[in-house]
Enzyme design. Structure first.
Site, short mmCIF file in Angstrom:
data_model
loop_
_atom_site.label_atom_id
_atom_site.label_comp_id
_atom_site.label_asym_id
_atom_site.label_seq_id
_atom_site.Cartn_x
_atom_site.Cartn_y
_atom_site.Cartn_z
CE1 TYR A 8 -3.29 -7.23 -2.54
CE2 TYR A 8 -1.73 -7.18 -0.37
CZ TYR A 8 -1.82 -6.77 -1.44
OH TYR A 8 -1.28 -5.91 -1.87
CD GLU B 208 -10.45 -6.99 -7.07
OE1 GLU B 208 -10.66 -5.88 -5.32
OE2 GLU B 208 -10.92 -6.61 -7.79
CB THR C 298 -12.48 -2.74 -10.49
OG1 THR C 298 -11.34 -2.09 -9.79
CG2 THR C 298 -12.23 -3.84 -10.93
CE LYS D 111 0.96 -8.48 -5.99
NZ LYS D 111 0.28 -7.73 -7.11
CB THR E 36 3.32 -6.27 -1.51
OG1 THR E 36 2.64 -6.13 -0.12
CG2 THR E 36 2.07 -7.94 -1.63
CG ASP E 37 5.70 -5.07 2.31
OD1 ASP E 37 4.11 -5.02 2.86
OD2 ASP E 37 6.32 -4.08 3.23
CD GLU E 38 -0.09 -6.98 2.58
OE1 GLU E 38 -1.00 -7.50 2.74
OE2 GLU E 38 -0.22 -5.46 3.07
CB THR F 7 -8.10 -10.39 -10.32
OG1 THR F 7 -9.01 -9.75 -10.86
CG2 THR F 7 -6.80 -9.00 -10.74
CG ASN G 267 2.00 0.12 3.81
OD1 ASN G 267 2.86 -1.40 3.37
ND2 ASN G 267 0.83 -0.25 4.41
CB ILE H 174 -2.49 7.27 4.76
CG1 ILE H 174 -2.09 6.88 5.52
CG2 ILE H 174 -1.81 9.12 4.35
CD1 ILE H 174 0.03 6.88 5.15
CB ALA I 237 -9.83 -11.26 11.18
P1 NAD Z 1 -5.34 -0.04 -6.66
O1 NAD Z 1 -6.35 -0.97 -5.92
O2 NAD Z 1 -5.85 1.00 -6.28
O3 NAD Z 1 -5.40 -0.58 -8.07
C1 NAD Z 1 -5.29 -1.62 -8.57
C2 NAD Z 1 -6.22 -1.60 -10.32
O4 NAD Z 1 -6.43 -2.17 -11.02
C3 NAD Z 1 -7.35 -1.01 -10.74
O5 NAD Z 1 -7.19 0.46 -11.32
C4 NAD Z 1 -8.61 -1.81 -10.99
O6 NAD Z 1 -9.65 -1.41 -11.84
C5 NAD Z 1 -7.48 -2.54 -11.70
N1 NAD Z 1 -7.69 -3.72 -11.98
C6 NAD Z 1 -8.16 -4.86 -11.21
N2 NAD Z 1 -9.02 -6.14 -11.57
C7 NAD Z 1 -8.61 -6.15 -12.41
C8 NAD Z 1 -8.35 -6.79 -13.56
N3 NAD Z 1 -9.22 -8.33 -13.20
N4 NAD Z 1 -7.98 -6.67 -15.04
C9 NAD Z 1 -7.47 -5.51 -15.20
N5 NAD Z 1 -7.52 -5.03 -14.21
C10 NAD Z 1 -8.05 -4.73 -13.34
O7 NAD Z 1 -4.22 -0.96 -6.46
P2 NAD Z 1 -3.15 0.14 -6.02
O8 NAD Z 1 -2.58 0.59 -4.35
O9 NAD Z 1 -2.80 0.19 -7.27
O10 NAD Z 1 -1.78 -1.38 -6.51
C11 NAD Z 1 -1.47 -2.20 -7.65
C12 NAD Z 1 -0.17 -2.56 -7.25
O11 NAD Z 1 0.74 -2.30 -6.42
C13 NAD Z 1 -0.74 -3.98 -6.90
O12 NAD Z 1 -0.03 -5.44 -7.67
C14 NAD Z 1 -0.87 -4.17 -5.20
O13 NAD Z 1 -0.38 -5.96 -4.91
C15 NAD Z 1 0.72 -3.57 -5.23
N6 NAD Z 1 1.83 -3.47 -3.87
C16 NAD Z 1 0.36 -2.07 -3.55
C17 NAD Z 1 0.94 -1.14 -2.59
C18 NAD Z 1 0.37 -0.04 -1.35
O14 NAD Z 1 0.48 -0.05 -0.75
N7 NAD Z 1 -0.81 -0.02 -2.18
C19 NAD Z 1 2.43 -1.70 -1.66
C20 NAD Z 1 3.21 -2.65 -2.26
C21 NAD Z 1 2.63 -3.54 -3.67
O1 TDX Z 2 -9.00 2.77 8.85
C1 TDX Z 2 -8.09 2.11 8.76
N1 TDX Z 2 -7.76 1.96 10.47
C2 TDX Z 2 -6.60 1.73 11.03
O2 TDX Z 2 -5.83 1.44 11.70
C3 TDX Z 2 -7.86 1.16 8.27
C4 TDX Z 2 -7.70 1.38 6.63
C5 TDX Z 2 -6.37 0.41 8.31
N2 TDX Z 2 -5.87 0.60 9.14
C6 TDX Z 2 -4.56 0.20 9.86
C7 TDX Z 2 -4.54 -1.42 9.23
C8 TDX Z 2 -2.89 -1.39 9.20
O3 TDX Z 2 -1.87 -1.89 9.71
O4 TDX Z 2 -3.74 1.09 9.03
C9 TDX Z 2 -1.99 -0.49 8.17
C10 TDX Z 2 -2.73 0.14 6.70
O5 TDX Z 2 -4.14 -0.64 6.07
P1 TDX Z 2 -3.95 -0.43 4.75
O6 TDX Z 2 -3.81 0.59 4.07
O7 TDX Z 2 -5.14 -1.25 4.57
O8 TDX Z 2 -2.65 -1.19 4.45
P2 TDX Z 2 -2.42 -2.88 4.30
O9 TDX Z 2 -2.90 -3.41 4.80
O10 TDX Z 2 -0.82 -2.55 4.98
O11 TDX Z 2 -1.73 -2.82 3.34
C11 TDX Z 2 -0.91 -1.86 2.07
O12 TDX Z 2 0.03 -2.32 1.84
C12 TDX Z 2 0.57 -3.01 1.13
C13 TDX Z 2 -1.38 -2.23 0.47
O13 TDX Z 2 -3.66 -1.93 0.69
C14 TDX Z 2 -1.64 -3.07 -0.47
O14 TDX Z 2 -2.00 -3.44 -1.32
C15 TDX Z 2 0.25 -3.34 -0.46
O15 TDX Z 2 0.23 -4.38 -0.85
#
Ligand code: NAD
Ligand code: TDX
Length: 335
Positions: free
Chosen positions: A147, A80, A36, A151, A120-122, A96, A176, A188, A271
């Site tokens: 989202y 997603e 994606t 999850k 996720t902790d969310e 997804t 995070n 970040i 929001a």
């Molecule tokens: P990301 O958005 O960077 O990556 C998601 C990946 O999944 C991408 O490579 C995308 O192409 C693939 N994907 C999406 N829809 C798909 C589908 N239908 N079939 C196959 N592949 C598909 O996400 P991320 O930040 O790496 O998060 C990975 C996992 O960790 C997620 O389950 C998320 O909920 C969880 N998570 C993320 C965080 C965070 O801080 N980023 C924290 C806790 C948990």
């Molecule tokens: O431009 C920004 N400015 C800002 O203040 C963006 C993009 C975010 N923010 C704030 C929103 C949140 O309080 O920063 C914090 C972190 O934002 P995100 O990076 O969007 O993360 P968050 O919404 O906390 O969710 C992340 O952690 C849990 C991951 O995207 C999720 O996939 C994971 O489940």
């Protein structure tokens, strides 16, 4: 051991593949990823030749069945993942995150394959800033956004498949993540790449929201600990006591990048913006013996800044479209 990694071209999944190939010579990796907007083959540069890469959808039950039949373990990262996108259009999140997990659960049930579910902790909602309690494995689910609701729903499917069908599954809920190869839509990387571009960082609302930051390699090491030693049917929280508010993160990025600490803008708040997340990871530490390796958020963040400075070719193609999307909904707010 044959491991099927879903979402292995995304942020956490690709770092999992790199870590696995560097530390686990006994593991054969297959990646299933739909590529994606959030998935990039460039994230697997240097290891692509060592993995079997399959471009496809986790909600494609026939494809998933074939791949799971050939695996010993499935680690399900694909999702997603961005809250802001889920507020704009929740439909791919439901598809997804819920139907994809459903397809995987049915396949691991049929073939009796070990399954680890990344979450996720969310799912627990949010905490007040002065609440002395943190999230634990017993905190009731209370998700806020499309989202986090999707999850939470996927976690509950896993729990039901464990109880009703005896599926051999574990779940981890992590805080995070930060580190290399994170999409520039996320907080970040967005701010680091803004500063590189001479654009002021964008802070939602007052910036007092707290996130509990963990380095992506610490998350992925914990996932391997759970695969190796976790008890099936159990949930493990993953966190590294990294609570920092968003304003402090932005100021630290500016300082690390040689800018004035107040050179940022406040923009329209998200929001339903969750106020605070905080993880109590005692079970993982005491029962499974995991400890994080990245002790200093400042050092980890400085290394992440360096990564984005050195890897512009990786993030540049996604920057303009990401900022154009944000510009449609976010305005600078004078406080
Ligand atoms: P990301 O958005 O960077 O990556 C998601 C990946 O999944 C991408 O490579 C995308 O192409 C693939 N994907 C999406 N829809 C798909 C589908 N239908 N079939 C196959 N592949 C598909 O996400 P991320 O930040 O790496 O998060 C990975 C996992 O960790 C997620 O389950 C998320 O909920 C969880 N998570 C993320 C965080 C965070 O801080 N980023 C924290 C806790 C948990
Ligand atoms: O431009 C920004 N400015 C800002 O203040 C963006 C993009 C975010 N923010 C704030 C929103 C949140 O309080 O920063 C914090 C972190 O934002 P995100 O990076 O969007 O993360 P968050 O919404 O906390 O969710 C992340 O952690 C849990 C991951 O995207 C999720 O996939 C994971 O489940």
């Amino acid at each position: 051991m044959k491991v099927l990694v879903t979402g292995g071209a995304g942020f956490i999944g690709s770092n999992f593949v790199h870590l696995t190939l560097a530390t686990r010579p006994d593991v054969e990796v297959t990646v299933l990823d739909k590529l994606t907007y959030a998935g990039h083959l460039a994230s697997l540069e240097g290891v692509l030749e060592q993995v079997a890469f399959v471009e496809g959808d986790v909600a494609d039950a026939d494809l998933v069945d074939r791949l799971v039949a050939d695996a010993d373990v499935v680690v399900h990262f694909a999702a997603e993942s961005h809250n802001d996108n889920s507020l704009d259009d929740p439909s791919p999140f439901v598809r997804t995150n819920l139907l994809g997990t459903f397809a995987l659960l049915e396949a691991v049930r049929r073939h009796d394959v070990r399954y680890h579910h990344i979450s996720t902790d969310e799912v627990y909602g949010d905490l007040e800033l002065d609440d002395p309690k943190k999230f634990t494995e017993d905190t009731p689910y209370n998700p806020s956004s499309p989202y986090s609701a999707s999850k939470a729903g996927s976690d509950l499917l896993v729990r039901a498949w464990v109880r009703s069908f005896g599926v051999r599954a574990t779940i981890s809920n992590c805080s995070n993540n930060y580190g290399p190869r994170q999409h520039v839509e996320k907080f970040i990387p967005r701010q680091i790449t803004n500063v590189i571009d001479g654009v002021r960082p964008k802070l939602y609302g007052a910036g007092l929201n707290v996130r509990d930051w963990i380095h992506v390699d610490d998350h992925n090491a914990a996932v391997w600990t759970i695969i190796d030693k976790g008890v099936t049917g159990e949930t493990y929280l993953i966190g590294a006591d990294g609570e920092v508010n968003n304003k402090d993160v932005v100021e630290l990025i500016l300082e690390l990048m040689g800018q004035e600490r107040d050179a940022y803008d406040h923009v329209t708040d998200r929001a339903g913006h969750d106020l605070r997340y905080a993880i109590e990871a005692g079970r993982l530490r005491t029962e499974l013996g995991w400890t994080p390796r990245y002790g200093s958020f400042r050092d980890g963040l400085a290394a992440t800044v360096d990564w984005y400075r050195e890897n512009e070719a990786w993030w540049r193609p996604m920057k303009e479209a990401t900022e154009a999307k944000y510009a449609r909904t976010q305005q600078v707010v004078t406080r």
